[in-house]
Scaffold this motif. Structure first.
Motif, short mmCIF file in Angstrom:
data_model
loop_
_atom_site.label_atom_id
_atom_site.label_comp_id
_atom_site.label_asym_id
_atom_site.label_seq_id
_atom_site.Cartn_x
_atom_site.Cartn_y
_atom_site.Cartn_z
N LYS A 86 0.77 -1.26 0.02
CA LYS A 86 0.17 -0.09 0.07
C LYS A 86 0.78 1.32 -0.18
O LYS A 86 1.91 1.29 0.52
CB LYS A 86 -0.97 0.10 1.35
CG LYS A 86 -1.88 1.21 1.44
CD LYS A 86 -2.65 1.31 2.57
CE LYS A 86 -3.28 2.61 2.51
NZ LYS A 86 -3.98 2.89 3.97
N HIS A 140 -2.46 13.84 -7.21
CA HIS A 140 -3.72 14.78 -7.38
C HIS A 140 -3.51 15.77 -6.18
O HIS A 140 -3.35 15.36 -4.84
CB HIS A 140 -4.77 13.95 -7.18
CG HIS A 140 -6.26 14.34 -7.44
ND1 HIS A 140 -6.38 15.23 -8.31
CD2 HIS A 140 -7.44 13.84 -7.52
CE1 HIS A 140 -7.78 15.43 -8.63
NE2 HIS A 140 -8.37 14.48 -8.25
N LEU A 199 -5.60 18.62 -4.07
CA LEU A 199 -7.18 18.93 -3.88
C LEU A 199 -7.04 20.08 -2.82
O LEU A 199 -6.13 20.05 -1.77
CB LEU A 199 -7.98 17.94 -3.30
CG LEU A 199 -7.76 16.67 -4.23
CD1 LEU A 199 -8.04 15.32 -3.44
CD2 LEU A 199 -8.97 16.79 -5.13
N SER A 226 -10.88 19.78 -6.81
CA SER A 226 -9.51 19.60 -7.56
C SER A 226 -8.90 20.71 -8.17
O SER A 226 -9.19 21.48 -8.71
CB SER A 226 -10.07 18.49 -8.58
OG SER A 226 -8.93 18.06 -9.42
N MET A 232 -4.13 17.37 -11.39
CA MET A 232 -3.48 16.21 -11.46
C MET A 232 -2.46 15.88 -12.29
O MET A 232 -2.68 16.27 -13.59
CB MET A 232 -4.95 15.05 -11.93
CG MET A 232 -4.39 13.63 -11.64
SD MET A 232 -5.99 12.89 -11.53
CE MET A 232 -5.18 11.08 -10.74
N ILE A 251 -4.61 19.02 0.21
CA ILE A 251 -4.73 17.53 0.23
C ILE A 251 -4.11 16.90 -1.07
O ILE A 251 -4.34 17.35 -2.12
CB ILE A 251 -6.01 16.91 0.41
CG1 ILE A 251 -6.73 17.27 1.56
CG2 ILE A 251 -6.03 15.32 0.51
CD1 ILE A 251 -8.26 17.10 1.74
N LYS A 269 -2.31 7.89 -7.24
CA LYS A 269 -3.02 6.79 -7.91
C LYS A 269 -1.89 5.90 -8.31
O LYS A 269 -1.00 6.34 -8.97
CB LYS A 269 -3.77 7.34 -9.09
CG LYS A 269 -4.40 5.97 -9.77
CD LYS A 269 -4.83 6.78 -11.30
CE LYS A 269 -5.63 5.52 -12.05
NZ LYS A 269 -4.59 4.53 -12.32
N GLU A 306 -7.72 1.55 -9.47
CA GLU A 306 -8.51 2.92 -9.90
C GLU A 306 -8.65 3.75 -8.50
O GLU A 306 -9.65 4.84 -8.76
CB GLU A 306 -10.26 2.22 -10.03
CG GLU A 306 -10.32 1.48 -11.42
CD GLU A 306 -9.79 -0.21 -10.96
OE1 GLU A 306 -10.07 -0.85 -11.96
OE2 GLU A 306 -9.81 -0.28 -9.73
N LYS A 307 -8.10 3.52 -7.50
CA LYS A 307 -8.26 4.26 -6.44
C LYS A 307 -7.12 5.16 -5.84
O LYS A 307 -6.12 4.99 -6.56
CB LYS A 307 -8.34 3.28 -5.18
CG LYS A 307 -9.45 2.12 -5.10
CD LYS A 307 -9.46 1.17 -4.39
CE LYS A 307 -8.57 -0.08 -4.73
NZ LYS A 307 -8.50 -1.25 -3.71
N LEU A 308 -7.37 6.09 -5.06
CA LEU A 308 -6.56 7.19 -4.75
C LEU A 308 -6.22 6.85 -3.37
O LEU A 308 -7.04 6.56 -2.48
CB LEU A 308 -6.97 8.38 -4.71
CG LEU A 308 -7.34 9.14 -6.21
CD1 LEU A 308 -7.96 10.47 -5.80
CD2 LEU A 308 -6.14 9.14 -7.13
N PHE A 362 -4.78 8.95 0.03
CA PHE A 362 -4.75 10.31 0.37
C PHE A 362 -3.98 10.51 1.49
O PHE A 362 -3.80 9.81 2.42
CB PHE A 362 -6.22 10.75 0.92
CG PHE A 362 -7.14 11.07 -0.44
CD1 PHE A 362 -7.71 9.87 -0.48
CD2 PHE A 362 -7.51 12.28 -0.92
CE1 PHE A 362 -8.69 9.68 -1.80
CE2 PHE A 362 -8.50 12.04 -1.83
CZ PHE A 362 -9.11 10.86 -2.35
N GLY A 363 -3.11 11.76 1.39
CA GLY A 363 -2.65 12.34 2.61
C GLY A 363 -3.27 12.75 3.81
O GLY A 363 -4.53 13.11 3.40
N THR A 364 -2.94 13.24 4.97
CA THR A 364 -3.86 13.80 5.90
C THR A 364 -4.04 15.10 5.82
O THR A 364 -4.86 15.74 6.41
CB THR A 364 -3.45 13.51 7.25
OG1 THR A 364 -2.01 14.04 7.19
CG2 THR A 364 -3.46 12.11 7.70
#
Lengths: 115, 109
Positions: free
Chosen positions: B1, B33, B35, B45, B48, B86, B90, B95-97, B99-101
């Motif tokens: 991961k 990405h 955000l 957004s 990207m 944020i 990918k 297909e998923k992202l 994320f950072g905190t």
């Protein structure tokens, strides 16, 4: 274009109650996602869908179910709400593999409190 | 991961200052990405990107694939830039992202 919309914006539930959150997008996107956001943590993926009629589990799927009967809608269900499901829920969509674009567009969020 | 780390977690600066927010990740990616989330919660957004640099107005995003690092810069910062920024990545074949905190930025007039 409304983009991504979510219904409702706020909700308070009692433990054990059920509810459905609705996400709708008018951008003809293939992929849709449900996230939850909790203080001090990054967005976490609950479930996602790569096309109409398909769903898949994300990082934190327990206690939630989803359905994508129409391309533009993605529903998130809580069958028996628990206080641990108190969170802000975001829906997002992206064009996906067909257009090789995974930039995600987010809805305004639903703030859910379970007492 | 993939593990995504952002720094700093919080940043306060004076209006007009040049801002840099950093994002590092642990595994090779196909895209990154950026955000923005304003108080009140909406997530927008910004960029990207998969290589090089992108610019939009006063915002510039760069990525160094070899070093697994991206930066978001804001020039001539303004109080309306106050938000949480944020970073999400990918991974290949996914297909998923992830994320950072987030980095909470506050610009003081």
């Amino acid at each position: 274009n409304a983009g991504v919309t979510q219904t409702p914006k706020f909700r308070v539930l009692k433990t054990g109650q059920s509810m459905t959150l609705l996400c709708a997008q008018d951008m003809n996107h293939e992929y849709m996602y449900w996230y939850r956001q909790d203080p001090g943590m990054g967005l976490r993926l609950i479930h996602y869908s790569v096309g109409e009629g398909t769903t898949a589990k994300g990082e934190v799927p327990d206690g939630y179910n989803v359905s994508r009967l129409k391309k533009q809608n993605f529903l998130l269900g809580l069958e028996s709400a628990a206080p641990s499901q108190t969170s802000v829920y975001f829906c997002a969509s992206s064009q996906g593999r067909l257009k090789s674009s995974y930039e995600q567009y987010f809805g305004p969020g639903t703030r859910l409190t379970v007492t | 991961k993939n593990e995504v780390e952002q720094s700093p977690q919080n940043l306060t600066a004076q209006e007009g200052e040049f801002i840099t927010i950093n994002c590092s990740y642990s595994v090779g990616i196909s895209a990154l990405h950026w955000l923005q989330q304003h108080p009140g919660g909406g997530i927008v957004s910004l960029f990207m990107l998969s290589s090089g640099k992108k610019k939009h107005g006063r915002l510039i995003a760069t990525i160094n694939i070899q070093e697994k690092h991206s930066s978001l810069h804001i020039t001539a910062s303004h109080p309306r830039d106050s938000a949480v920024y944020i970073c999400a990545v990918k991974s290949f074949g996914n297909e998923k992202l992830t994320f950072g905190t987030g980095t909470r930025l506050t610009i003081i007039p």
